[in-house]
Scaffold this active site. Structure first.
Site, PDB file in Angstrom:
ATOM      1  N   LYS A  40       0.826  -1.064   0.040  1.00  0.00           N
ATOM      2  CA  LYS A  40      -0.216  -0.023  -0.032  1.00  0.00           C
ATOM      3  C   LYS A  40       0.864   1.374   0.036  1.00  0.00           C
ATOM      4  CE  LYS A  40      -2.616  -2.546   3.403  1.00  0.00           C
ATOM      5  NZ  LYS A  40      -3.093  -2.624   5.038  1.00  0.00           N
ATOM      6  N   GLY A  41       2.151   0.987   0.296  1.00  0.00           N
ATOM      7  CA  GLY A  41       3.082   2.091   0.413  1.00  0.00           C
ATOM      8  C   GLY A  41       2.865   3.114  -0.615  1.00  0.00           C
TER       9      GLY A  41
ATOM     10  N   GLU B  33       7.156   2.653  -6.764  1.00  0.00           N
ATOM     11  CA  GLU B  33       7.230   1.962  -5.222  1.00  0.00           C
ATOM     12  C   GLU B  33       7.616   3.240  -4.584  1.00  0.00           C
ATOM     13  OE1 GLU B  33       6.862  -0.082  -3.164  1.00  0.00           O
ATOM     14  OE2 GLU B  33       8.508  -1.418  -2.864  1.00  0.00           O
ATOM     15  N   ASP B  34       7.236   2.951  -3.257  1.00  0.00           N
ATOM     16  CA  ASP B  34       7.674   4.003  -2.318  1.00  0.00           C
ATOM     17  C   ASP B  34       9.046   4.129  -1.802  1.00  0.00           C
ATOM     18  OD1 ASP B  34       7.553   1.488  -1.106  1.00  0.00           O
ATOM     19  OD2 ASP B  34       6.413   2.226   0.825  1.00  0.00           O
TER      20      ASP B  34
ATOM     21  N   ASP C  57      14.830  -0.451   0.019  1.00  0.00           N
ATOM     22  CA  ASP C  57      15.517  -0.338   1.235  1.00  0.00           C
ATOM     23  C   ASP C  57      16.735  -1.599   0.676  1.00  0.00           C
ATOM     24  OD1 ASP C  57      16.213  -0.140   3.793  1.00  0.00           O
ATOM     25  OD2 ASP C  57      14.744  -1.539   4.462  1.00  0.00           O
TER      26      ASP C  57
ATOM     27  N   LYS D 129      17.155   4.164  -0.072  1.00  0.00           N
ATOM     28  CA  LYS D 129      18.042   4.011   0.780  1.00  0.00           C
ATOM     29  C   LYS D 129      19.187   3.329   0.309  1.00  0.00           C
ATOM     30  CE  LYS D 129      15.082   3.689   5.127  1.00  0.00           C
ATOM     31  NZ  LYS D 129      14.525   2.747   6.006  1.00  0.00           N
TER      32      LYS D 129
ATOM     33  N   PHE E  64      14.160   5.310   9.699  1.00  0.00           N
ATOM     34  CA  PHE E  64      12.803   5.087   9.474  1.00  0.00           C
ATOM     35  C   PHE E  64      11.674   6.303   9.043  1.00  0.00           C
ATOM     36  CE2 PHE E  64       8.916   2.755   9.520  1.00  0.00           C
ATOM     37  CZ  PHE E  64       9.308   1.441   8.639  1.00  0.00           C
TER      38      PHE E  64
ATOM     39  N   ARG F 113       0.271   6.364   7.365  1.00  0.00           N
ATOM     40  CA  ARG F 113       0.388   6.716   5.919  1.00  0.00           C
ATOM     41  C   ARG F 113      -0.364   7.803   5.457  1.00  0.00           C
ATOM     42  NH1 ARG F 113       1.397   1.376   3.675  1.00  0.00           N
ATOM     43  NH2 ARG F 113       0.833  -0.383   4.946  1.00  0.00           N
TER      44      ARG F 113
END
Ligand code: IMP
Ligand code: MG
Length: 179
Positions: free
Chosen positions: A42-43, A98-99, A102, A130, A151, A164
């Site tokens: 959902k990001g 994509e959010d 990582d 990141k 984070f 969110r």
């Protein structure tokens, strides 16, 4: 929610400008090909909805839901498919939205999967990167912001399904995810 945020990392104005820039660049690249624009749930929802409104080309919208995080702030190392695409990507250009990248685990796996399904090309657009955390060899084709190993939440990104709906990106206080 606000008392859990250490500081604002990227403001609404900065997000708006960068996301528009990303969409205009991608729009130019796929002017003729009607790409499948895949949002990773959902990001990416807020990024995705802002991004597609600046794409001035015909597109097919679709979504996938996968998870690599059990619920905490550390990747579990297993990709679970929770919702697959409705669209057959064979012979299509695919733009993954994509959010954040990582470890790179999620996108390395998705890119391979879509390749196996016969996508003509797979382009990765990410809001955040990141870089210092990469464990899998994968690079975004378009990245909006490089960030440090902190984070972050808001603008679609969560911690345990919370935050969110914050309109900006904030750094979550360590005590929230280390307790
Ligand atoms: P990767 O598979 O390790 O690259 O992880 C990607 C996923 O981890 C993203 O789609 C996010 O859901 C989650 N993630 C990684 N870092 C953060 C963060 O700082 N805030 C919120 N979610 C994160
Ligand atoms: Mg998440």
């Amino acid at each position: 929610m606000l008392q859990d945020i250490e500081r604002i990392l990227i403001t609404e104005e900065e997000l708006r400008a960068k996301v528009k820039e990303a969409a205009l660049a991608i729009g130019k690249r796929y002017r003729e090909s009607n790409p499948v624009v895949v949002g990773i749930l959902k990001g990416s929802i807020i990024f995705y909805s802002d991004f597609i409104r600046h794409l001035d080309i015909p597109v097919t919208l679709d979504f996938m839901a996968v998870s690599s995080y059990g619920g905490g702030s550390v990747s579990s190392g297993k990709l679970r498919m929770k919702k697959d695409l409705d669209t057959d990507v064979r012979g299509r250009d695919v733009v993954i939205v994509e959010d954040i990248i990582d470890s790179g685990f999620t996108l390395a796996n998705l890119k391979q999967l879509l390749g196996e399904r016969g996508a003509k090309s797979v382009c990765i657009v990410t809001l955040l990167n990141k870089k210092g955390r990469r464990a899998y060899e994968i690079a975004p084709d378009y990245n909006c912001f490089d960030i440090e190993n902190e984070f972050v939440v808001g603008y679609g990104l969560d911690y345990n399904e919370k935050y969110r709906n914050l309109p900006y990106l904030g750094v979550l206080k360590r005590e929230i995810y280390e307790k």
